[in-house]
Design an enzyme around this catalytic site. Structure first.
Site, PDB file in Angstrom:
ATOM      1  N   ASP A 198       0.837  -1.199   0.000  1.00  0.00           N
ATOM      2  CA  ASP A 198       0.000   0.000   0.000  1.00  0.00           C
ATOM      3  C   ASP A 198       0.876   1.254   0.000  1.00  0.00           C
ATOM      4  OD1 ASP A 198      -2.710   1.130   0.281  1.00  0.00           O
ATOM      5  OD2 ASP A 198      -1.958   1.899   2.185  1.00  0.00           O
ATOM      6  N   GLU A 252       1.771  -0.416  -4.910  1.00  0.00           N
ATOM      7  CA  GLU A 252       0.793   0.594  -5.301  1.00  0.00           C
ATOM      8  C   GLU A 252       1.448   1.943  -5.073  1.00  0.00           C
ATOM      9  OE1 GLU A 252      -3.042   3.041  -4.117  1.00  0.00           O
ATOM     10  OE2 GLU A 252      -1.375   2.523  -2.837  1.00  0.00           O
TER      11      GLU A 252
HETATM   12  C1  NOJ Z   1      -4.274   3.137  -0.894  1.00  0.00           C
HETATM   13  C2  NOJ Z   1      -5.447   2.226  -0.755  1.00  0.00           C
HETATM   14  O1  NOJ Z   1      -5.698   1.618  -1.988  1.00  0.00           O
HETATM   15  C3  NOJ Z   1      -6.590   3.064  -0.256  1.00  0.00           C
HETATM   16  O2  NOJ Z   1      -7.801   2.354  -0.275  1.00  0.00           O
HETATM   17  C4  NOJ Z   1      -6.268   3.531   1.135  1.00  0.00           C
HETATM   18  O3  NOJ Z   1      -7.289   4.394   1.577  1.00  0.00           O
HETATM   19  C5  NOJ Z   1      -4.944   4.314   1.143  1.00  0.00           C
HETATM   20  N1  NOJ Z   1      -3.916   3.634   0.417  1.00  0.00           N
HETATM   21  C6  NOJ Z   1      -4.455   4.497   2.551  1.00  0.00           C
HETATM   22  O4  NOJ Z   1      -4.038   3.278   3.082  1.00  0.00           O
END
Ligand code: NOJ
Length: 529
Positions: A198, A252
């Site tokens: 993440d 991500e």
């Molecule tokens: C990216 C995630 O995909 C999202 O859903 C989340 O709110 C943020 N990171 C914070 O963790």
């Protein structure tokens, strides 16, 4: 071919209205029939759910709303029995304000070792009433929240790039680094096949915490310290590689364009990072071609193609709008869902014809649209509150899936259970999985056929596995046409019907042809003959 499971909205096994591991395990045959090869699960950890599980209170246990560690073990075993890999979400940038480390840090007071695992700082202003710097939260408002010290006095501030319930870890602290290596091991020992990291690009901060306003134009943001991150990802990759079997390590990089991703994919770091350039591209031939070429030039097929995920407006709705690319649209006007559906059908044939991997987001295979009229009192996404209701946030793409047309809650959970945690549109009856399964013209049928055909073509092309070749063919303006091993793909994004190039056979079409011509917003796969 990875299928993203947004766990709380996929399938509810225990009847509490929220998706869970038992629900997912029971639906594995559906996913295996669909033709995917791996699942990415959004966070399953113990969490107060201030951000749908991205606020983790215990990284080594499952939240009771999702099940137990035994349920997780059952899921992994059952997925493997269906030849599906399981990729789990790791959230290393921040935890929950209920995580024991954060609670201990608040309790221990200023200057304590406990506080150095996070970013605590005194405020500015006469009595520390102003945040320590000007960093914004990505969810709106300031990235700092002030605490009350254990003695009751107004105290220090802590950094959170997302919601206030998500304090950022201090990755300069070796204890934080050691903790995450241990967490990775914990789950690798339990048989998971990979990790989705993440916000993989924001872990390490510039410890001087400079104001953004003080930076030179174009300077790297102080929460994007790539240099230190490369070492972290190399060591994680080495750990992952030390386990037997093929594993997936995907980052991500929150809505980052390709050039900014590239450094993380070099050397022995991440295998892949989501291709947000593709996801954000408008329904426009020129821009799509530019993104496809740019991706293949920059990193080959290492950035998997993706159209939707749990953070963006579903692509079917985006493609039904006058402006087809924006993610969250406070005033975007109504979408033409029939147009969006036609384009979404064409888009999946475009995406699945491209070289490399793809990510599908749950429900896109049913043709679900963004639900844009969720009553305000039911909206759970913290973005809604943090933007003072200016943005409704991401709940519209997280509405629980419809499985059975004629069951309460469309079969999301048991018939006598609590209704789904977000209301489903009545019109989704016709999009329920069991309804679509019996209809050759449904979105589900298109996905199943396309995935099957894609796998067969890849298998037939075994002389060149992982082949990235894509040869553009001459085509009229507004039309994408390219050849890949075993097929030609043609996508008509223009407003006029177009003739098909020379071919032996139509393998698959996203919609009916019109007297042999390819209508607007339609795609076709042709055998090359
Ligand atoms: C990216 C995630 O995909 C999202 O859903 C989340 O709110 C943020 N990171 C914070 O963790």
């Amino acid at each position: 071919m990875v299928y993203q499971v947004y766990l709380r909205s996929f399938a509810d096994g225990n009847g509490d209205g929220v998706g869970d591991l038992a629900g997912l395990t029971a639906r594995l045959p559906y996913l295996s029939d669909l033709g995917v090869t791996a699942l990415w699960l959004t966070p399953w950890y113990v969490s107060p759910m201030a951000d749908g599980g991205y606020d983790v209170a215990d990284y080594r246990d499952i939240d009771p709303v999702f099940g137990t560690l035994a349920d997780a073990a059952d899921l992994v075993a059952a997925a493997h029995a269906h030849h599906l890999k399981v990729i789990i979400d790791i959230v290393p940038n921040h935890c929950s304000d209920q995580h024991p480390w954060f609670r201990a840090a608040v309790a221990a007071g200023p200057g304590s070792a406990e506080r150095t695992k996070f970013w605590f700082r005194p405020g500015r202003g006469e009595s520390g009433e102003l945040p320590p710097n000007d960093w914004p939260s990505k969810f709106g408002g300031s990235a700092w929240t002030r605490i009350t010290e254990p003695d009751g006095s107004p105290g220090e501030w802590y950094l959170h790039l997302f919601a206030a319930e998500q304090p950022d870890f201090n990755w300069d602290n070796p204890a934080v680094r050691a903790e995450f290596v241990d967490i990775l091991r914990f789950w690798l020992d339990r048989g998971v096949d990979g990790f989705r990291i993440d916000v993989a690009d924001t872990l390490v901060k510039d410890s001087a915490l400079p104001d953004v306003a003080s930076l030179a134009p174009g300077a790297r943001l102080p929460w994007e310290d790539q240099d230190a991150l490369h070492g972290i990802y190399r060591s994680w990759r080495a750990l992952i590689d030390s386990y037997p079997g093929d594993r997936v390590f995907v980052g991500e990089l929150w809505m980052k364009p390709l050039p900014a991703m590239r450094p993380y994919l070099l050397g022995d770091q991440l295998h892949t990072a989501f291709n947000f350039d593709f996801l954000g591209a408008p329904w426009e031939a020129g821009r799509l071609r530019e993104v496809i070429d740019g991706t293949l030039d920059a990193i080959g097929a290492a950035a998997p193609w993706v159209l939707s995920n749990h953070d963006v407006t579903r692509h079917l709705t985006r493609y039904g709008r006058a402006s087809t690319s924006t993610r969250w649209q406070p005033d975007a006007g109504p979408a033409d869902l029939a147009l969006g559906t036609r384009r979404a059908r064409a888009a999946i044939l475009l995406m699945l014809a491209l070289p490399g991997g793809c990510y599908l987001y749950q429900g896109e295979e049913l043709g679900l649209w963004e639900v844009e009229d969720i009553p305000a009192e039911l909206i759970a996404d913290p973005i809604f509150e943090r933007t003072g209701h200016a943005l409704r946030g991401r709940d519209g793409c997280r509405v629980p899936l419809p499985w059975q047309a004629d069951a309460p809650g469309f079969g999301f959970g048991p018939a006598d259970g609590t209704p789904p945690w977000l209301p489903q549109p009545r019109e989704w009856r016709q999009l329920a999985a069991d309804h679509e399964a019996g209809d050759d013209t449904s979105m589900l049928a298109l996905y199943r056929t396309a995935l099957r055909l894609r796998a067969a073509l890849a298998a037939a092309d075994d002389a060149s596995p992982g082949d990235n070749r894509l040869d553009w063919l001459d085509s009229p303006a507004g039309v994408l046409a390219f050849a890949r091993p075993g097929l030609q793909a043609v996508v008509n994004l223009s407003a006029e019907p177009v003739a098909l190039p020379q071919h032996a056979e139509v393998l698959l079409a996203s919609g009916p042809l019109d007297a042999g011509l390819l209508p607007p917003d339609t795609a076709v796969w042709l055998s090359r003959g």
